[in-house]
Structures are given as C-alpha cells and as structure tokens.
Write an enzyme that holds these catalytic residues in place. Structure first.
Site, PDB file in Angstrom:
ATOM      1  N   ASP A   1       3.674   5.328  -7.646  1.00  0.00           N
ATOM      2  CA  ASP A   1       4.380   4.100  -7.308  1.00  0.00           C
ATOM      3  C   ASP A   1       3.394   3.026  -6.864  1.00  0.00           C
ATOM      4  OD1 ASP A   1       7.224   4.853  -7.589  1.00  0.00           O
ATOM      5  OD2 ASP A   1       6.707   6.336  -6.081  1.00  0.00           O
TER       6      ASP A   1
ATOM      7  N   LYS B   1      -3.479   7.405   0.937  1.00  0.00           N
ATOM      8  CA  LYS B   1      -3.577   8.348  -0.175  1.00  0.00           C
ATOM      9  C   LYS B   1      -4.997   8.821  -0.494  1.00  0.00           C
ATOM     10  CE  LYS B   1       0.787   8.597  -1.692  1.00  0.00           C
ATOM     11  NZ  LYS B   1       1.534   9.820  -1.952  1.00  0.00           N
TER      12      LYS B   1
END
Length: 407
Positions: free
Chosen positions: A126, A79
């Site tokens: 998440d 990410k």
C-alpha cells in the site's frame, strides 16, 4: 467472548488469553539478534518515544507514550526494520553465512555484491513496505519490482520509484496485488518479500516480524530511562497483522503470563482480524471488496496465518474503527496538549491514539474502557507507524478537518 456493537461505528470483541505457549521465533533472543543487526545499518538510530504527559493528565491516566516511526531510516515509516532483516536473512541463506556473524555492509563487499547483484525482489504494498523493499534493494545493488493496489496514492508510488524500484499501480485490491507479485517472482526467478504469510509461505514473513521487534526492544529501554518499567496497555493497529503480531509476540515472551493488555485496532472496511475474532472458531477469516479506508497501510483483507494465532491467543480486544477515529488521532497528535511534543502521524499510524482519546473521553465508550481496565494508573503505549506519507491527504485531515468525528 463479549461483543460491544456499533457505538458510532466502533465495534469491539473482548476475549480472554487463550494460550501460554509463546511464539519461539519472537523470543527475546531472536529480538536481540534483530536489534544487533539493525544497529549495523547505515542511518540506524532508535526512533523517539514521545511522552504525552499533558494529554495523559487531561484524559485521566498515568502515562501515554507514542513511538514515532516517521524517523526510521529516512523512510517516514517503520517498514525498513522488517525488510532489511528479512532480506539479510534471505541473502545469508543464499551465501551460506550466519546473520550473527555479519553486518549490513558485508553485502556491499565487492566479492559479495557480485554474487547478489542480479537478484530481484518483488512485493506488493500500500506504500510503506514497497518503499522499504525498494530502498533496501537499491542499498545492496539489487533490483526490485513493486505492485500497488488500485486507488493507491500517486505520491506513494513516486516515493517507491524514487527509491529505485520498478513500480506500478494495479487495477486490483491489496490481496490480489500480493498474488500478482507472487506470480511475477515465480515467473522471473526472483524473491517475493511479502509481509504476510499463507500456508507454504511463512519463513520470510516471520523474518519480517522479527525485524519489527526492534521497535519493542527500543521502546522498553526508553521507558526505563523515563522511570517506567513497562506499559500496562498497548494499542496495535493491524492490516494483515504482521506488525501487531510481531510486537505482541515479543511482549508475550518478555512478560510471560503478564503480557500488557493489548488491543488490536483496524479500519472497519478492512477488519479481517476483528472478523476472525468475532467468528470465535480460532480460524483466520478474510474480508473482500474494495477495502476502502483512509488507512491505506491497513487496507488488507486476508490475515497473516502465522501472526493471526498470536493475536488470537494474546490480545484482549479487537476493535473495528471508522475512518474518523484515525483522523482524530492525526489531529490530536498534530495539535499537542500543553507542553506535549507534536507528532506528525499518518492515517495508519494514528488510529490507536485516536481510539485511546475517545475511550478516555466519551461516556458512550465507558463499557469498552472498563473492560480494558483503563484507569488513573494506566501506562498506555501506541506506535505511530508512519508520518505524513501522503502529505496532500494529511493536510486535508489536519488542516481542513476531513473525516470529522461523529460523536
């Protein structure tokens, strides 16, 4: 459209390429811009492309590659690529400079740092995305606020706090946590840095997708060093579809008209891309409820409206997978065949390889295998997007056999 229904919980929609119009914002030029910027971030290094040659031989294909994103920026997941690029683009707009003319350290210059120090970045996650936002914000001397959906791992929450964010586990699902983050950003005058798009919020998610293309650029370079020109088959996991759309959009631009056969893989309890393909009306469709899956990073019910169109137009298949498929992938990668290298892959990272191993091994899945054209000449690419981001659950799966296959 063809439907392959419920083979031990695995369901698939087979489609045809719907468009020749590739997404301009994921062009080779834009991908090179992102890669060039990433090379200026401290700790940047191309993550390993692991060739599972013995597994490929055992399963009857030419090559299987796994891109191991657990090494990315020390964050144990991919990410950071999207976040660093999107935040940099956002700051460049605020400061009136071009990203091609600066590097990551530019934002740390005293006169620049003074201008951005009060900025607050807000997001929902998440786990991996929020950790990356917290890490990037801290690197730049900024603040961050992160919301997580109910049921989130306490270990992932702690990782986000350790990276410098103010972080909370909420009592709502992922999609509602995104709405909560958006409301907070508006309330405090912060910037929402979210890796999904909806009508009216497309620019930052598109920058995040551009950041993800660095993985694809690296991968193709690494394949060439191994004497392979390109993959024939790519398996991409999807939550909202930003990662999958970013990679597929780049490949569609790179190989105009000859894109690798691409399969989108999702958890069965959060299969919004599969459901959208199944509806066959060209529109994105959501799934609701608890989105209960071990693949926490993919537990998203509402598609990114921009990348949905890329997945719709350029993917060959959309596969909904029970949790045992991801668990199998984790175990296959943790227990390598022959002289293959071990890959520590988390629940969301391993589902693609888990599906590949089943397709090539199980007679019950032969129809899907044949529809995808998998054979002895296939060069398969999977991307393990995370390592053991929840070490306790990783051990339950790999050591204790949690979520056993039902084949």
């Amino acid at each position: 459209m063809e439907i392959i229904n419920d083979i031990h919980g695995i369901k698939a929609v087979i489609s045809k390429i719907k468009s020749n119009k590739t997404p301009d914002f994921l062009s080779e030029s834009e991908a090179n811009n992102a890669r060039n910027f990433h090379t200026t971030v401290k700790g940047y290094k191309a993550t390993p492309l692991v060739g599972l040659n013995d597994l490929a031989k055992e399963l009857g294909v030419s090559k299987i590659y796994v891109k191991d994103e657990s090494y990315r920026f020390g964050l144990n997941a991919f990410k950071g690529l999207g976040v660093t690029y999107a935040i940099a683009k956002l700051l460049c707009e605020k400061l009136g400079v071009e990203i091609k003319s600066i590097n990551f350290d530019y934002f740390k210059l005293p006169e620049v740092a003074e201008k951005i120090k009060d900025i607050v970045f807000v997001t929902a996650t998440d786990g991996n995305h929020g950790r990356a936002v917290a890490w990037a914000a801290t690197q730049l001397g900024c603040k961050s606020i992160v919301y997580m959906p109910k049921g989130s791992s306490l270990r992932r929450l702690q990782h986000i706090k350790d990276a410098g964010a103010e972080a909370y586990i909420t009592d709502v699902n992922y999609d509602d946590a995104v709405r909560k983050a958006n409301e907070k950003a508006e309330e405090i005058g912060g910037f929402l840095v979210q890796d999904t798009a909806w009508n009216g919020y497309e620019e930052i998610p598109n920058w995040i997708c551009q950041g993800y293309t660095t993985m694809a650029v690296e991968t193709l370079e690494q394949m060439k060093l191994d004497g392979v020109t390109r993959p024939t088959h790519v398996f991409l996991q999807a939550g909202v579809g930003s990662f999958a759309g970013g990679i597929l959009g780049y490949l569609a631009n790179k190989y105009r008209g000859k894109c690798p056969i691409t399969t989108i893989v999702e958890p069965e309890k959060a299969n919004c891309i599969y459901k959208s393909a199944l509806a066959n009306d060209n529109k994105p469709h959501s799934v609701t409820g608890n989105l209960d899956t071990i693949m926490a990073g993919l537990a998203c019910g509402e598609p990114n409206v921009v990348t949905w169109e890329i997945l719709r137009d350029f993917a060959k298949a959309y596969v909904s997978c029970p949790d045992y498929v991801a668990a199998r992938g984790m175990r296959v990668l943790a227990n390598p065949t022959g002289n293959d290298e071990k890959v520590v892959s988390g629940e969301s990272g391993a589902v693609g390889l888990g599906l590949v191993s089943l397709l090539l091994e199980r007679e019950e899945l032969k129809e899907l295998k044949d529809k995808l054209g998998l054979n002895e000449d296939s060069v398969i690419l999977c991307i393990s997007t995370e390592g053991d981001t929840d070490p306790v659950h990783y051990k339950k799966v790999v050591y204790d056999g949690k979520n056993q296959s039902i084949f």
